[in-house]
Design a protein around this motif. Structure first.
Motif, PDB file in Angstrom:
ATOM      1  N   ASP A 184       0.842  -0.969  -0.287  1.00  0.00           N
ATOM      2  CA  ASP A 184       0.232   0.285   0.170  1.00  0.00           C
ATOM      3  C   ASP A 184       0.630   1.198  -0.325  1.00  0.00           C
ATOM      4  OD1 ASP A 184      -2.550  -1.165   0.648  1.00  0.00           O
ATOM      5  OD2 ASP A 184      -2.075  -1.834   1.818  1.00  0.00           O
ATOM      6  N   TYR A 185       1.976   0.955   0.857  1.00  0.00           N
ATOM      7  CA  TYR A 185       2.474   2.579   0.712  1.00  0.00           C
ATOM      8  C   TYR A 185       4.228   2.331   0.961  1.00  0.00           C
ATOM      9  CZ  TYR A 185      -1.146   4.764   2.703  1.00  0.00           C
ATOM     10  OH  TYR A 185      -2.873   5.385   2.749  1.00  0.00           O
ATOM     11  N   LEU A 186       4.852   2.929   0.319  1.00  0.00           N
ATOM     12  CA  LEU A 186       6.150   3.110   0.457  1.00  0.00           C
ATOM     13  C   LEU A 186       7.126   3.883   1.208  1.00  0.00           C
ATOM     14  CD1 LEU A 186       8.477   1.725  -1.601  1.00  0.00           C
ATOM     15  CD2 LEU A 186       8.554   4.010  -3.061  1.00  0.00           C
ATOM     16  N   VAL A 187       7.863   3.667   1.715  1.00  0.00           N
ATOM     17  CA  VAL A 187       8.581   4.541   2.949  1.00  0.00           C
ATOM     18  C   VAL A 187       9.916   5.417   1.960  1.00  0.00           C
ATOM     19  CG1 VAL A 187       9.649   4.739   4.793  1.00  0.00           C
ATOM     20  CG2 VAL A 187       8.283   2.667   5.008  1.00  0.00           C
ATOM     21  N   GLN A 188      10.352   6.433   2.506  1.00  0.00           N
ATOM     22  CA  GLN A 188      11.386   7.163   2.047  1.00  0.00           C
ATOM     23  C   GLN A 188      11.795   8.190   3.016  1.00  0.00           C
ATOM     24  OE1 GLN A 188      10.939   8.729  -1.375  1.00  0.00           O
ATOM     25  NE2 GLN A 188      11.284   6.251  -2.186  1.00  0.00           N
ATOM     26  N   GLY A 189      13.154   8.002   2.538  1.00  0.00           N
ATOM     27  CA  GLY A 189      13.808   8.604   3.919  1.00  0.00           C
ATOM     28  C   GLY A 189      14.457  10.255   3.261  1.00  0.00           C
ATOM     29  N   THR A 190      13.194  10.536   2.618  1.00  0.00           N
ATOM     30  CA  THR A 190      13.483  12.389   2.291  1.00  0.00           C
ATOM     31  C   THR A 190      13.794  13.008   2.951  1.00  0.00           C
ATOM     32  OG1 THR A 190      11.993  11.357   0.788  1.00  0.00           O
ATOM     33  CG2 THR A 190      12.566  13.616   0.841  1.00  0.00           C
ATOM     34  N   LYS A 233      10.220  19.919  -4.384  1.00  0.00           N
ATOM     35  CA  LYS A 233       8.710  19.490  -4.499  1.00  0.00           C
ATOM     36  C   LYS A 233       7.826  20.455  -3.542  1.00  0.00           C
ATOM     37  CE  LYS A 233       9.337  15.411  -6.289  1.00  0.00           C
ATOM     38  NZ  LYS A 233      10.642  15.673  -6.723  1.00  0.00           N
ATOM     39  N   GLY A 234       8.700  21.067  -2.145  1.00  0.00           N
ATOM     40  CA  GLY A 234       7.858  22.438  -2.090  1.00  0.00           C
ATOM     41  C   GLY A 234       7.057  22.218  -0.550  1.00  0.00           C
ATOM     42  N   LYS A 235       5.702  22.228  -0.333  1.00  0.00           N
ATOM     43  CA  LYS A 235       5.330  22.353   1.396  1.00  0.00           C
ATOM     44  C   LYS A 235       5.472  20.886   1.617  1.00  0.00           C
ATOM     45  CE  LYS A 235       3.274  26.547   0.549  1.00  0.00           C
ATOM     46  NZ  LYS A 235       4.000  27.062  -0.395  1.00  0.00           N
ATOM     47  N   SER A 236       5.795  21.418   2.724  1.00  0.00           N
ATOM     48  CA  SER A 236       5.660  19.891   4.142  1.00  0.00           C
ATOM     49  C   SER A 236       4.746  19.291   4.387  1.00  0.00           C
ATOM     50  CB  SER A 236       6.552  19.996   4.979  1.00  0.00           C
ATOM     51  OG  SER A 236       5.553  21.072   5.854  1.00  0.00           O
ATOM     52  N   ALA A 237       4.535  17.775   4.107  1.00  0.00           N
ATOM     53  CA  ALA A 237       3.640  16.649   4.332  1.00  0.00           C
ATOM     54  C   ALA A 237       4.086  15.821   4.847  1.00  0.00           C
ATOM     55  CB  ALA A 237       2.018  16.810   3.116  1.00  0.00           C
ATOM     56  N   THR A 238       4.056  14.499   5.781  1.00  0.00           N
ATOM     57  CA  THR A 238       4.326  13.697   6.313  1.00  0.00           C
ATOM     58  C   THR A 238       3.974  12.518   5.266  1.00  0.00           C
ATOM     59  OG1 THR A 238       3.697  14.561   8.603  1.00  0.00           O
ATOM     60  CG2 THR A 238       4.225  12.257   8.114  1.00  0.00           C
ATOM     61  N   ILE A 239       2.974  12.589   5.223  1.00  0.00           N
ATOM     62  CA  ILE A 239       2.260  11.398   4.385  1.00  0.00           C
ATOM     63  C   ILE A 239       1.264  12.036   2.642  1.00  0.00           C
ATOM     64  CG2 ILE A 239       0.678   9.555   3.785  1.00  0.00           C
ATOM     65  CD1 ILE A 239       2.274   9.168   5.933  1.00  0.00           C
ATOM     66  N   LYS A 240       2.328  11.799   1.559  1.00  0.00           N
ATOM     67  CA  LYS A 240       1.479  12.470   0.117  1.00  0.00           C
ATOM     68  C   LYS A 240       1.065  11.445  -0.042  1.00  0.00           C
ATOM     69  CE  LYS A 240       5.035  14.519  -1.530  1.00  0.00           C
ATOM     70  NZ  LYS A 240       4.887  14.830  -2.315  1.00  0.00           N
ATOM     71  N   SER A 241       0.153  12.278  -1.666  1.00  0.00           N
ATOM     72  CA  SER A 241       0.306  10.643  -2.439  1.00  0.00           C
ATOM     73  C   SER A 241       1.213  10.720  -3.711  1.00  0.00           C
ATOM     74  CB  SER A 241      -0.938  11.790  -3.802  1.00  0.00           C
ATOM     75  OG  SER A 241      -0.232  12.397  -3.707  1.00  0.00           O
ATOM     76  N   HIS A 242       1.077   9.494  -4.162  1.00  0.00           N
ATOM     77  CA  HIS A 242       1.894   8.691  -5.359  1.00  0.00           C
ATOM     78  C   HIS A 242       2.580   9.585  -5.602  1.00  0.00           C
ATOM     79  CE1 HIS A 242       1.773   5.193  -8.527  1.00  0.00           C
ATOM     80  NE2 HIS A 242       3.784   6.157  -8.201  1.00  0.00           N
ATOM     81  N   GLY A 260       0.653   5.425  -1.320  1.00  0.00           N
ATOM     82  CA  GLY A 260       1.199   6.941  -1.357  1.00  0.00           C
ATOM     83  C   GLY A 260       2.364   6.802  -0.595  1.00  0.00           C
ATOM     84  N   ILE A 261       3.370   7.565  -0.523  1.00  0.00           N
ATOM     85  CA  ILE A 261       4.447   7.164   0.277  1.00  0.00           C
ATOM     86  C   ILE A 261       4.386   7.666   2.172  1.00  0.00           C
ATOM     87  CG2 ILE A 261       6.794   8.764  -0.084  1.00  0.00           C
ATOM     88  CD1 ILE A 261       6.613   8.558  -2.901  1.00  0.00           C
ATOM     89  N   VAL A 262       5.585   7.032   2.619  1.00  0.00           N
ATOM     90  CA  VAL A 262       5.457   7.613   3.743  1.00  0.00           C
ATOM     91  C   VAL A 262       6.810   8.711   4.083  1.00  0.00           C
ATOM     92  CG1 VAL A 262       5.935   7.252   5.916  1.00  0.00           C
ATOM     93  CG2 VAL A 262       4.326   6.142   4.460  1.00  0.00           C
ATOM     94  N   GLU A 263       6.813   9.365   4.398  1.00  0.00           N
ATOM     95  CA  GLU A 263       8.529  10.036   4.601  1.00  0.00           C
ATOM     96  C   GLU A 263       8.118  11.144   5.863  1.00  0.00           C
ATOM     97  OE1 GLU A 263       7.253  12.845   0.858  1.00  0.00           O
ATOM     98  OE2 GLU A 263       8.880  11.634  -0.283  1.00  0.00           O
ATOM     99  N   PRO A 264       8.797  10.701   6.589  1.00  0.00           N
ATOM    100  CA  PRO A 264       8.322  10.481   8.255  1.00  0.00           C
ATOM    101  C   PRO A 264       9.732  12.004   8.670  1.00  0.00           C
ATOM    102  CG  PRO A 264       9.049   8.713   8.319  1.00  0.00           C
ATOM    103  CD  PRO A 264       8.649   8.869   6.963  1.00  0.00           C
ATOM    104  N   LEU A 265      10.032  11.798   7.093  1.00  0.00           N
ATOM    105  CA  LEU A 265      12.025  12.920   8.231  1.00  0.00           C
ATOM    106  C   LEU A 265      11.642  13.967   7.046  1.00  0.00           C
ATOM    107  CD1 LEU A 265      14.020  10.028   8.195  1.00  0.00           C
ATOM    108  CD2 LEU A 265      12.732  10.820   9.909  1.00  0.00           C
TER     109      LEU A 265
END
Ligand code: XMP
Length: 511
Positions: free
Chosen positions: A318-324, A334-343, A357-362
Motif C-alpha cells: 500500500d505504501y512506500l517509505v522514503q527517507g526524504t 517538491k515544495g510544501k511539507s506533509a508527512t504522507i503524500k499521494s503517490h 502513497g509515500i510515507v516520508e516521516p523525515l
C-alpha cells in the motif's frame, strides 16, 4: 500527549523551514503551513503563537500573499519576520514603502526600548537583513523596539495585543542574538511550556503514521544510509510487522556493511528485512564497463529491477517509505511539507508497484535533526553518524572497469582508512573519507622483490552540504599509519597518495 504548537505561516521565504527548526530547537513543536489558512483553521489548530515568515513579494503589490485578517484578532500572539512584519504593519493601518536603498547582509541593530522581546540582548548587536521594502509608519498602538541606520523600524510591537514584527532575520546564524529574540517570543510572549523533545517528535510521527497507514502493508528500500535507516525504524516503531524492508546487496558495499545492516535491523530490532542477493547480477552487468556515467546508469536501473522483483513477491503493497529529508525537498523543488503524500515517483523508485502513497516521516527535518531522531530511536552511533555513501558505492571508487579482485582491494584499503580515522577521533570532523583504486600501477619494492601494483588514493573532505568541499587536514601521523597499513595489509597495492584538491574544481568522488 498533545504538545503545544507554534504555527509558522509560509510566505515563501528561503529561510522558512529554518525558522521552524529553530523553534523546535528551543523546545516548542512547530510546523510550517501555507499562508492561506483561514482564521477558523488557525483556531482549530490551536497554536500558542503564530509566526509569519519572510517572502519575496511586496505587500502593496497586486497578488502578494495576504492572510485572513481575523487571524490577527484571535488573541494568539503573532510574530512577523521580514515580509511578515511588513504585512502586519500594512494590514493594521501602518505604511510600507520601497526604501531608496535596500539593506542586505550584516547590520548593526540598536535596541530602542527594553522589552520582553529583547531580554538578554545588548543595546548594540549584529543582525542580518535582506529587504528592499521597509515599514515607514506603524499602526496605532505599536511602538518601535529596535532600529538600524537604514531601517528606523527594525523591530516593533504592541504588548497589549501581543503582536510583534522583526525586519531582520532572527533565524540565521549571522544574527548574533537571533535565537534570543525567538526564545523571547516563545517564552516571554507566548508563555510556551517548552514541552517538545525528540521523544515527542517520535511519538507524534508514530501516531501520524499509524493513522495514515492503518492496516496497510508498507515497503522500504533500506540502503544503510542514515536517512533510510531512521525513516524505516520510525515506521517500524509505528506499524511493526506490516513494514517490510528490502536491502539490495549489489556487491558494491563497503566492508562489513551488508552484515551490519542485517545484524542491526533484522537480528537486533527484529524488522522484517529481506536481503536481495544480487551481487552476481550487478557485477556481471558491470563487467568491462569503464565509463562512470554508464556504471551509474547500470547500477540505478538494476536496483529498480531487483527492488521491483522483491516487491512483487510480497503481494499487494500500500505504501512506500522514503527517507526524504528537508534539503532533498528543497533540492527537488517538491515544495510544501506533509508527512504522507499521494503517490509520486521520487529518487528513481518504481512508479508502477501500485502503492497508494509515500510515507516520508523525515521530510521536515535537517540532517542533524534526523541523527537526533535516530539516537532517540536507539540506533547505534555507527548508523546515526554514518558518512554519506553514494548509491553506486565502490563502483565509482574504482577507476576503470569493476572486477571482484579490484573490489576486494579497494574495500580493504577503505576499511583501513575508516578504521584509522575513527581511531584518531576524527570521524565527526570529516564529512567523507574513503579510498579510491586508481587505474595507475607503479613500481615498488616489497620484501626484497620488485612489485608492479596499484596506487590507492585517499580522499577526505570537510563540507557542510557536499556542494563545496575542502580537503581535510589530517595529521601526518594518521596518514602515515594508513599508508603503512594499506601497503602492508592490502593485496595489489604498493603506493598510497593523498588527494589535496578542493571542490570545485574537483568533485568529492573521483568518478
Ligand atoms: P560529488 O562527487 O558530485 O559528490 O562532489 C557530492 C556528494 O554526492 C555523493 N554522490 C552520490 N550520491 N548517488 C548518490 O546517492 C550518486 O551517484 C552520487 N555521486 C556522488 C558524494 O558521495 C558526495 O557526498
Amino acid at each position: 500527549m498533545q504538545h503545544q504548537k507554534i504555527l509558522v505561516l509560509d510566505f515563501g521565504g528561503q529561510y522558512n523551514q529554518l525558522i521552524a527548526r529553530r523553534v523546535r530547537d528551543l523546545g516548542v513543536f512547530c510546523e510550517l503551513k501555507p499562508s492561506d489558512m483561514t482564521a477558523a483553521e488557525v483556531r482549530a489548530y490551536a497554536p500558542v503563537g503564530i509566526i509569519f515568515t519572510g517572502g519575496p513579494n511586496s505587500v502593496y503589490e497586486a497578488g502578494a500573499p495576504h492572510i485572513d485578517e481575523e487571524i490577527l484578532a484571535l488573541g494568539i500572539p503573532v510574530l512577523g519576520i521580514c515580509y511578515g512584519a511588513q504585512l502586519i504593519a500594512h494590514l493594521m493601518g501602518g505604511e510600507v514603502a520601497r526604501a531608496d536603498m535596500g539593506e542586505y547582509g550584516k547590520c548593526t541593530l540598536l535596541i530602542e526600548k527594553e522589552a520582553p522581546m529583547s531580554e538578554g540582548v545588548p543595546y548594540e548587536s549584529v543582525c542580518w537583513m535582506s529587504h528592499t521594502d521597509r515599514i515607514t509608519a506603524l499602526p496605532a498602538g505599536f511602538e518601535v523596539l529596535a532600529k538600524t541606520a537604514a531601517c528606523p523600524i527594525a523591530m516593533y510591537g504592541d504588548a497589549a495585543r501581543n503582536i510583534y514584527g522583526i525586519q531582520f532575520h532572527p533565524e540565521v546564524v549571522h544574527t548574533r542574538y537571533g535565537t534570543a529574540f525567538l526564545k523571547n517570543f516563545l517564552y516571554n510572549i507566548c508563555n510556551a511550556a517548552g514541552d517538545w523533545t525528540m521523544a515527542g517528535f517520535v511519538q507524534e510521527q508514530v501516531e501520524k503514521i499509524r493513522s495514515a497507514v492503518g492496516e496497510g502493508r508498507v515497503l522500504c528500500a533500506m540502503s544503510g544510509g542514515v536517512d533510510s535507516a531512521v525513516a524505516a525504524t520510525l515506521v517500524y516503531r509505528a506499524i511493526g510487522k506490516n513494514l517490510t524492508c528490502v536491502f539490495v546487496d549489489n556487491g558494491l558495499h563497503r566492508k562489513g556493511e551488508p552484515e551490519e545492516i542485517m545484524r542491526i535491523f533484522k537480528d537486533g530490532l527484529g524488522m522484517d528485512l529481506i536481503k536481495a542477493d544480487a551481487q552476481d547480477l550487478f557485477l556481471d552487468a558491470l563487467a568491462g564497463v569503464t565509463d562512470p556515467e554508464q556504471k551509474r546508469k547500470i547500477i540505478g536501473e538494476l536496483f529498480i529491477r531487483v527492488f521491483e522483483k522483491e516487491a512483487a513477491k510480497l503481494g499487494k503493497i500500500d505504501y512506500l517509505v522514503q527517507g526524504t529529508i528537508y534539503p532533498d525537498v528543497i533540492e527537488s523543488g517538491k515544495g510544501k511539507s506533509a508527512t504522507i503524500k499521494s503517490h509520486h515517483n521520487v529518487g528513481g523508485l518504481p512508479a508502477d508497484i501500485g502503492f497508494r502513497g509515500i510515507v516520508e516521516p523525515l521530510r521536515d527535518l535537517f540532517k542533524d535533526e534526523v541523527r537526533k531522531v535516530g539516537t532517540e530511536l536507539g540506533l547505534p552511533d555507527g548508523v546515526v553518524w554514518r558518512q554519506p555513501c553514494p548509491g553506486p558505492a565502490l563502483a565509482i571508487r574504482i577507476m576503470g572497469d569493476v572486477t571482484r579482485e579490484k573490489l576486494a582491494t579497494v574495500r580493504e584499503a577503505d576499511a583501513i582508512f575508516r578504521e584509522e580515522i575513527e581511531r584518531a577521533g576524527l570521524s565527526r570532523d570529516i564529512w567523507q573519507y574513503f579510498a579510491v583504486l586508481t587505474d595507475s600501477k607503479t613500481v615498488g619494492v616489497q620484501g626484497d622483490s620488485r612489485t608492479y601494483e596499484n596506487v590507492i588514493a585517499l580522499r577526505a573532505i570537510t563540507s557542510v552540504d557536499g556542494m563545496t568541499a575542502d580537503w581535510a587536514r589530517i595529521p601526518f601521523e594518521v596518514l602515515e599509519r594508513v599508508s603503512t597499513r594499506i601497503t602492508g595489509e592490502v593485496k595489489h597495492a604498493n603506493r598510497v597518495v593523498y588527494d589535496i584538491t578542493s571542490k570545485p574544481p574537483a568533485t568529492i568522488e573521483w568518478e
